[in-house]
Design a protein around this motif. Structure first.
Motif, mmCIF file in Angstrom:
data_model
loop_
_atom_site.group_PDB
_atom_site.id
_atom_site.type_symbol
_atom_site.label_atom_id
_atom_site.label_comp_id
_atom_site.label_asym_id
_atom_site.label_seq_id
_atom_site.Cartn_x
_atom_site.Cartn_y
_atom_site.Cartn_z
ATOM 1 N N ALA A 8 -4.472 -10.148 -3.565
ATOM 2 C CA ALA A 8 -4.072 -8.802 -3.982
ATOM 3 C C ALA A 8 -3.713 -7.950 -2.770
ATOM 4 O O ALA A 8 -2.737 -7.195 -2.800
ATOM 5 N N GLU A 9 -4.477 -8.101 -1.688
ATOM 6 C CA GLU A 9 -4.176 -7.328 -0.482
ATOM 7 C C GLU A 9 -2.831 -7.741 0.112
ATOM 8 O O GLU A 9 -2.044 -6.893 0.536
ATOM 9 N N GLU A 10 -2.545 -9.044 0.113
ATOM 10 C CA GLU A 10 -1.260 -9.519 0.620
ATOM 11 C C GLU A 10 -0.102 -9.016 -0.237
ATOM 12 O O GLU A 10 0.945 -8.631 0.271
ATOM 13 N N GLU A 11 -0.316 -9.030 -1.551
ATOM 14 C CA GLU A 11 0.737 -8.652 -2.497
ATOM 15 C C GLU A 11 1.000 -7.145 -2.513
ATOM 16 O O GLU A 11 2.136 -6.698 -2.500
ATOM 17 N N PHE A 12 -0.070 -6.354 -2.557
ATOM 18 C CA PHE A 12 0.063 -4.922 -2.776
ATOM 19 C C PHE A 12 -0.401 -4.063 -1.602
ATOM 20 O O PHE A 12 -0.170 -2.857 -1.607
ATOM 21 N N GLY A 13 -1.099 -4.644 -0.643
ATOM 22 C CA GLY A 13 -1.693 -3.825 0.407
ATOM 23 C C GLY A 13 -2.729 -2.919 -0.226
ATOM 24 O O GLY A 13 -3.485 -3.345 -1.092
ATOM 25 N N PHE A 14 -2.720 -1.686 0.169
ATOM 26 C CA PHE A 14 -3.665 -0.743 -0.431
ATOM 27 C C PHE A 14 -2.961 0.257 -1.327
ATOM 28 O O PHE A 14 -3.526 1.269 -1.706
#
Length: 99
Positions: free
Chosen positions: A69-75
């Motif tokens: 999720a972090e790779e896909e959307f960051g924060f």
């Protein structure tokens, strides 16, 4: 004329305040339906909302999803909450195995 401009400015400020407050009320009501010790996440193409126990956050398989999720959307999550970029079926399968 200055008095008229002041009223227009006040009217715009009031509208902006009402929009901000209504957004915060919506967010608060969404948060209110999450029991203590749980977290709402959004999953899949349709961003289906699931409420999960926070204990899942420490499980290695779930942490892999968080990394994804972090790779896909960051924060900057599109739903304003934690968005998990996997299918609903995979998420359900994973969370079922964590129970």
């Amino acid at each position: 004329m200055k008095t008229g401009n002041r009223f227009v400015g006040i009217a715009h400020a009031k509208q902006k305040l009402q929009r901000t407050l209504s957004q915060r009320i919506k967010m608060a009501s969404a948060i209110a339906d999450v029991p203590k010790g749980h977290l709402a996440v959004y999953v899949g193409e349709n961003y289906k909302r699931f409420v999960i126990p926070i204990s899942y956050l420490s499980h290695p398989l779930f942490r892999d999803l968080l990394d994804w999720a972090e790779e896909e959307f960051g924060f900057n999550h599109p739903m304003g909450g934690l968005t998990i970029p996997c299918t609903e079926d995979y998420f359900i399968s994973l969370t079922t195995s964590l129970n």
